[in-house]
Design an enzyme around this catalytic site. Sequence first.
Site, mmCIF file in Angstrom:
data_model
loop_
_atom_site.group_PDB
_atom_site.id
_atom_site.type_symbol
_atom_site.label_atom_id
_atom_site.label_comp_id
_atom_site.label_asym_id
_atom_site.label_seq_id
_atom_site.Cartn_x
_atom_site.Cartn_y
_atom_site.Cartn_z
ATOM 1 N N TYR A 173 -3.477 -0.267 9.957
ATOM 2 C CA TYR A 173 -3.277 -0.652 8.548
ATOM 3 C C TYR A 173 -1.849 -0.302 8.099
ATOM 4 O O TYR A 173 -1.170 -1.106 7.453
ATOM 5 C CB TYR A 173 -4.326 0.092 7.714
ATOM 6 C CG TYR A 173 -4.380 -0.249 6.240
ATOM 7 C CD1 TYR A 173 -5.025 -1.393 5.793
ATOM 8 C CD2 TYR A 173 -3.824 0.604 5.286
ATOM 9 C CE1 TYR A 173 -5.107 -1.685 4.434
ATOM 10 C CE2 TYR A 173 -3.900 0.318 3.932
ATOM 11 C CZ TYR A 173 -4.545 -0.830 3.505
ATOM 12 O OH TYR A 173 -4.628 -1.108 2.155
ATOM 13 N N SER A 226 0.852 -1.198 0.000
ATOM 14 C CA SER A 226 0.000 0.000 0.000
ATOM 15 C C SER A 226 0.884 1.243 0.000
ATOM 16 O O SER A 226 2.082 1.163 0.291
ATOM 17 C CB SER A 226 -0.850 -0.033 1.277
ATOM 18 O OG SER A 226 -1.391 1.221 1.580
HETATM 19 P P1 NAP Z 1 -11.759 -5.444 -0.651
HETATM 20 O O1 NAP Z 1 -12.669 -5.114 -1.792
HETATM 21 O O2 NAP Z 1 -12.215 -5.132 0.734
HETATM 22 O O3 NAP Z 1 -11.302 -6.992 -0.743
HETATM 23 C C1 NAP Z 1 -10.556 -7.632 0.274
HETATM 24 C C2 NAP Z 1 -10.939 -9.084 0.297
HETATM 25 O O4 NAP Z 1 -10.257 -9.785 1.369
HETATM 26 C C3 NAP Z 1 -12.447 -9.295 0.562
HETATM 27 O O5 NAP Z 1 -12.957 -10.140 -0.445
HETATM 28 C C4 NAP Z 1 -12.480 -9.977 1.922
HETATM 29 O O6 NAP Z 1 -13.533 -10.876 2.050
HETATM 30 C C5 NAP Z 1 -11.161 -10.735 1.919
HETATM 31 N N1 NAP Z 1 -10.795 -11.138 3.293
HETATM 32 C C6 NAP Z 1 -10.819 -10.360 4.408
HETATM 33 N N2 NAP Z 1 -10.417 -11.081 5.468
HETATM 34 C C7 NAP Z 1 -10.125 -12.329 5.023
HETATM 35 C C8 NAP Z 1 -9.650 -13.529 5.640
HETATM 36 N N3 NAP Z 1 -9.381 -13.575 6.956
HETATM 37 N N4 NAP Z 1 -9.446 -14.641 4.880
HETATM 38 C C9 NAP Z 1 -9.735 -14.604 3.553
HETATM 39 N N5 NAP Z 1 -10.178 -13.496 2.899
HETATM 40 C C10 NAP Z 1 -10.384 -12.383 3.626
HETATM 41 O O7 NAP Z 1 -10.401 -4.697 -0.867
HETATM 42 P P2 NAP Z 1 -9.607 -4.220 -2.163
HETATM 43 O O8 NAP Z 1 -9.692 -2.753 -2.213
HETATM 44 O O9 NAP Z 1 -9.922 -5.053 -3.365
HETATM 45 O O10 NAP Z 1 -8.145 -4.549 -1.643
HETATM 46 C C11 NAP Z 1 -7.453 -5.747 -1.878
HETATM 47 C C12 NAP Z 1 -6.084 -5.623 -1.232
HETATM 48 O O11 NAP Z 1 -5.435 -4.451 -1.732
HETATM 49 C C13 NAP Z 1 -6.117 -5.445 0.294
HETATM 50 O O12 NAP Z 1 -5.016 -6.097 0.867
HETATM 51 C C14 NAP Z 1 -5.991 -3.940 0.464
HETATM 52 O O13 NAP Z 1 -5.478 -3.574 1.709
HETATM 53 C C15 NAP Z 1 -5.044 -3.607 -0.653
HETATM 54 N N6 NAP Z 1 -5.051 -2.213 -1.122
HETATM 55 C C16 NAP Z 1 -6.205 -1.607 -1.540
HETATM 56 C C17 NAP Z 1 -6.125 -0.304 -2.031
HETATM 57 C C18 NAP Z 1 -7.316 0.446 -2.539
HETATM 58 O O14 NAP Z 1 -7.181 1.646 -2.785
HETATM 59 N N7 NAP Z 1 -8.464 -0.165 -2.716
HETATM 60 C C19 NAP Z 1 -4.905 0.337 -2.076
HETATM 61 C C20 NAP Z 1 -3.774 -0.320 -1.617
HETATM 62 C C21 NAP Z 1 -3.853 -1.602 -1.156
HETATM 63 P P3 NAP Z 1 -14.969 -10.402 2.607
HETATM 64 O O15 NAP Z 1 -15.443 -9.381 1.633
HETATM 65 O O16 NAP Z 1 -15.731 -11.676 2.626
HETATM 66 O O17 NAP Z 1 -14.703 -9.827 3.963
HETATM 67 C C1 GCO Z 2 -7.902 3.672 2.864
HETATM 68 C C2 GCO Z 2 -6.490 3.120 2.835
HETATM 69 C C3 GCO Z 2 -6.191 2.220 1.717
HETATM 70 C C4 GCO Z 2 -5.633 2.952 0.557
HETATM 71 C C5 GCO Z 2 -4.435 2.292 0.052
HETATM 72 C C6 GCO Z 2 -3.380 3.267 -0.371
HETATM 73 O O1 GCO Z 2 -8.154 4.477 3.716
HETATM 74 O O2 GCO Z 2 -8.742 3.197 2.115
HETATM 75 O O3 GCO Z 2 -5.553 4.084 2.998
HETATM 76 O O4 GCO Z 2 -7.191 1.392 1.324
HETATM 77 O O5 GCO Z 2 -6.556 3.074 -0.474
HETATM 78 O O6 GCO Z 2 -3.947 1.296 0.876
HETATM 79 O O7 GCO Z 2 -2.337 2.590 -0.967
#
Ligand code: NAP
Ligand code: GCO
Length: 263
Positions: free
Chosen positions: A160, A147
């Site tokens: 986080y 992230s």
């Molecule tokens: P998301 O839509 O919330 O998806 C995360 C997934 O992880 C969900 O399907 C969730 O399942 C699953 N999960 C949670 N706890 C779990 C467990 N104990 N065992 C198995 N699965 C589990 O998030 P996203 O935005 O696609 O993010 C995916 C990854 O990218 C995460 O690691 C997030 O921190 C990272 N990230 C996101 C962003 C952003 O801007 N969106 C930026 C940087 C990094 P449920 O829905 O069933 O709870």
């Molecule tokens: C939020 C978090 C993350 C960011 C991401 C940045 O508040 O949603 O900061 O989900 O989108 O991790 O890289």
Amino acid sequence: MTKNLFDLTGKVALVTGATHGLGMSMAIGLASQGAKIVVNDINPEKLASAKAAYAEAGYAISTYIFDVTKEDQVIEGLATIEKEVGPVDILINNAGIIKRVPSLEMDIEDYRQVIDIDLVGPFIVSKNVAKSMVRRNAGGKIINICSMMSELGRETVAAYASAKGGLKMLTRNLATEWAKYNIQVNGIGPGYFATAQTAPIREKGHPFNDFIISRTPAARWGLPEDLQGAAIFLASAASDFVNGQVLYVDGGILASLGKASNE
Ligand code: NAP
Ligand code: GCO
């Protein structure tokens, strides 16, 4: 003939928690290069609707229910995957959660839960996938989803940021330990992406939405498909000498202090 460095034909790729969002997009990217996709989640209904959504995109996937924070479930899940689909060649540790709470008010159990899912989970799954890669002398690829918070702090996301900063160092450490087994461990650091996780802070008029647009040189939120190139690269032979790196896919955020000009 030049070898297709990005070809993933026949490789088994486990993408944790990839029922939607970034995980699903990266999984579809790997599938487009020939990988067989395996997805786990804790919620059976979400797995069922994910299967249908992947099928709509033209890909058949295999789904398994297990929690990345429970080692006994992970061991059992991986053994079943190995039997039914084949041993895992590519692992993307994507499952993750966030809790946005000012640190002075943060409940310790909430803090622990974020660390457990975002940092301990990737260790548990990596350890058990790598054991099989080592046993089979097969090598492999592990990709940790980091992230901006692996590098930067922000109000309300201490748990986080601690987890994602730790995940960057876990990436470097495992790369150091497992290079001798021909396992490459790298990370992808997404900037701010439009997914369910960021829905509450992305609404038009929300001050954070306006801040992100102005803070990002590309002047937009990332789209899930923006991550596919990095995922394919780090999962394929194209990255065989890349190890312990985090590739930031952020529209330029980390390179820049912002767009203020002195004109
Ligand atoms: P998301 O839509 O919330 O998806 C995360 C997934 O992880 C969900 O399907 C969730 O399942 C699953 N999960 C949670 N706890 C779990 C467990 N104990 N065992 C198995 N699965 C589990 O998030 P996203 O935005 O696609 O993010 C995916 C990854 O990218 C995460 O690691 C997030 O921190 C990272 N990230 C996101 C962003 C952003 O801007 N969106 C930026 C940087 C990094 P449920 O829905 O069933 O709870
Ligand atoms: C939020 C978090 C993350 C960011 C991401 C940045 O508040 O949603 O900061 O989900 O989108 O991790 O890289």
